[in-house]
Design an enzyme around this catalytic site. Structure first.
Site, PDB file in Angstrom:
ATOM      1  N   GLU A 246      -7.948  47.889   3.559  1.00 27.88           N
ATOM      2  CA  GLU A 246      -8.838  46.815   4.002  1.00 27.88           C
ATOM      3  C   GLU A 246     -10.256  47.353   4.189  1.00 27.88           C
ATOM      4  O   GLU A 246     -10.523  48.536   3.966  1.00 27.88           O
ATOM      5  CB  GLU A 246      -8.324  46.204   5.307  1.00 27.88           C
ATOM      6  CG  GLU A 246      -8.189  47.212   6.428  1.00 27.88           C
ATOM      7  CD  GLU A 246      -7.443  46.659   7.639  1.00 27.88           C
ATOM      8  OE1 GLU A 246      -6.837  45.575   7.536  1.00 27.88           O
ATOM      9  OE2 GLU A 246      -7.467  47.325   8.690  1.00 27.88           O
TER      10      GLU A 246
ATOM     11  N   ASP B 149     -15.487  47.782  14.011  1.00 29.97           N
ATOM     12  CA  ASP B 149     -15.729  47.345  12.626  1.00 29.97           C
ATOM     13  C   ASP B 149     -17.212  47.338  12.262  1.00 29.97           C
ATOM     14  O   ASP B 149     -17.738  46.326  11.777  1.00 29.97           O
ATOM     15  CB  ASP B 149     -15.135  45.954  12.398  1.00 29.97           C
ATOM     16  CG  ASP B 149     -13.670  45.868  12.767  1.00 29.97           C
ATOM     17  OD1 ASP B 149     -12.938  46.823  12.461  1.00 29.97           O
ATOM     18  OD2 ASP B 149     -13.261  44.851  13.350  1.00 29.97           O
TER      19      ASP B 149
END
Length: 564
Positions: A237, A65
């Site tokens: 997302e 991420d």
């Protein structure tokens, strides 16, 4: 190897060199570790890399991420760490290829509370932005407070206490500073009304106060479901909004974090939309490629963009490197790719293009290999002459000072809290960054009773691990390899192999794990002696995400436990 930002790293006195750390009559039981060596021998990194090229991944191992921002000639990157502590590492680079960790965002015990959380909960995907000299990291503490923002004037820290945003639901918040002075928070949350299917999510936006981050407007949906809602896309997302040449771009991950992961992009003349999707979406994915291709890079997505000093665009994103089918132990890693612009759209891969291992590097001065290499094959040895470096992590947040480091040793107090009990055990680990390699340590330990144990751990979660340690038993010291392979297994694991530990207590003992894909070997030797293999070819797939689940990768390190 650098100093730590942990405020808990104040220590009791260390044991002198060569002295067995037997406890005083009224003192704690401790284990003394004098060395930890990690070596990577990954076949994927045995490639020729020219002077104008770089090697992917740029952060090998469990660094998922990635969020990135630029300030002049400096670049800063953050990653998720879930329930590991310290959390959210901050990296600095001047060439986008070589990265040095300068701190951790979550480095004070009172910032967040991870008590009782599974290892893949807590702090999810962070984003980092800089605005007028202040750095902002937006993040979600899952099951521990929700969405929050922390700020700092120096990305190395200190970072502020979390500013929680209770009005912002879901996960993956990011902050966008528009050039008219308005500030927005963008996040993933459920759609308007009831979800139509499992994984139906939406991207939302709201204007917020630039100081308190309280909502100034009602939230509104920017993207419902995904770029092709008629196909019921899942898990939109990781949203980012960018303003480039007067046009607003919304970029987000879509398809879940596994094989169908991807990155999509949309654009608008207004920050609040409506947003038009790119017809050629996704702009990055590997889901359609042959899974049997050689040394695949898969699961790619969750990208963030940055522009270098030459005006070229780059993206950092996550991906995985399976060693067999969908088995990988190194977790989700950070990759770098150029972004090319076609008809006003940012493109990363098209057709059968693959994420490359070797590519042309940015036209920036080479920063050189950092003291702690983050990619390629390397060997590093920690001799604990200084406080623990930033690369070391423990599980959940310590509430007491059960370790000390410096003067040539890491001393760990053996406590009853053990890995496998969703507690805060006495252990320090670093990431497994290679498909093949080994890790070894030297430990001096004198177990006092049955259940006392210290040694080397290879773990993926509380429910999936191997521990090779010198332990106390009713018949005296024993060298023991234990394994836990699932939540239904005993919390203390099961014995895989053991050997007589007579003569090993109170003396330096070397322990080693050698790994090659799914095969893990465990060995030991008295210091200066010959290696003896205790167990060979044990199942390393239990340390893979495909078996253990969750969002973390395998880690390796040192532990100590006290019998009840």
């Amino acid at each position: 190897m650098g100093s730590t930002a942990l405020l808990l790293a104040a220590c009791a006195g260390t044991v002198s060199q060569g002295e067995a750390p037997a406890p005083a009559a009224d003192g704690p039981l401790t284990a003394r570790f004098e060395r930890f060596t990690y070596e990577g021998r990954d076949p994927a990194f045995e490639r020729e890399v020219g002077p104008d090229e770089y090697l992917n991944p740029i952060l090998a191992g469990f660094y998922p991420d990635p969020g990135i921002t630029q300030v002049g000639g400096d670049y800063y990157l953050v990653n998720s760490t879930f329930a590991y502590y310290p959390g959210l590492p901050v990296f600095h680079s001047t060439d986008l290829v070589n990265w040095t960790q300068v701190g951790n965002v979550i480095d004070r015990p009172d910032m967040l509370d991870f008590d009782g959380l599974e290892l893949s909960r807590a702090v999810f995907a962070p984003t980092i932005e800089e605005h007028e000299g202040t750095f902002y990291v937006a993040n979600t503490c899952v099951d521990c407070g929700g969405n929050f923002i922390v700020t700092a004037t120096d990305p190395a820290g200190p970072w502020s206490d979390p500013i929680f945003m209770p009005e912002v639901g879901g996960i993956d918040p990011s902050v966008f500073f528009d050039d008219d002075g308005k500030v927005y928070v963008i996040n993933n949350d459920g759609p308007e009304g009831e979800p139509r299917y499992q994984g139906h999510r939406a991207i939302w936006i709201r204007e917020v106060d630039p100081e308190t981050f309280e909502s100034l407007t009602e939230q509104q949906v920017l993207l419902d479901g995904g770029v092709r809602p008629e196909e019921n896309p899942i898990w939109i997302e990781g949203p980012h909004v960018y303003k480039i040449d007067g046009t607003y771009y919304l970029s987000a991950a879509e398809g879940g974090t596994a094989v169908n992961h991807s990155q999509v992009v949309l654009r608008s003349d207004s920050v609040t939309g409506p947003y038009e999707p790119y017809e050629g979406n996704p702009i990055l994915t590997a889901r359609h490629l042959d899974p049997d291709r050689e040394m695949p890079i898969a699961y790619v997505g969750h990208a963030a963009y940055v522009q270098d000093d030459e005006g070229e665009w780059w993206a950092t994103f996550l991906g995985v490197r399976p060693y067999e089918d969908e088995f990988f132990n190194t977790g989700r890693e950070t990759f770098l790719m150029p972004v090319r612009w076609e008809d006003g759209w940012p493109i990363m891969t098209e057709g059968d293009e693959e994420v490359p291992y070797v590519a042309k590097r940015p036209a920036l001065p080479d920063a050189g290999t950092p003291d702690l290499p983050m990619h390629g094959n390397f060997t590093v040895t920690e001799e604990f002459d200084e406080p623990l470096g930033f690369e070391w992590m423990t599980v959940r947040i310590p509430k007491t000072e059960w370790w000390s480091a410096g003067d040539g040793a890491l001393t760990i107090e053996a406590r009853p809290e053990a890995l496998g009990e969703t507690l805060q055990p006495s252990l320090w680990v670093r990431r497994q960054q290679h498909i093949a390699g080994d890790a070894s340590t030297s430990v001096t330990f004198t177990p006092q009773e049955a259940g006392d144990e210290a040694g080397l751990v290879a773990m993926q979660s509380d429910a999936y691990w191997y521990k090779l340690g010198l332990a106390g038993s009713e018949d005296g010291p024993v060298l023991r390899l234990r394994r836990r392979a699932g939540a239904d297994s005993p919390e203390a694991g099961e014995v895989v192999a053991e050997a007589d530990g007579e003569g090993l207590a109170g003396q330096p003992l070397e322990l080693r794990v050698t790994f090659d894909g799914a095969d893990y070997d465990f060995a030991y030797r008295p210091e200066g002696g010959r290696w003896t293999t205790l167990a060979e070819g044990v199942d390393g797939k239990i340390l893979s995400t495909s078996v253990a689940g969750g969002f973390v990768g395998a880690t390796l390190g040192m532990y100590a436990e006290k019998g009840e």
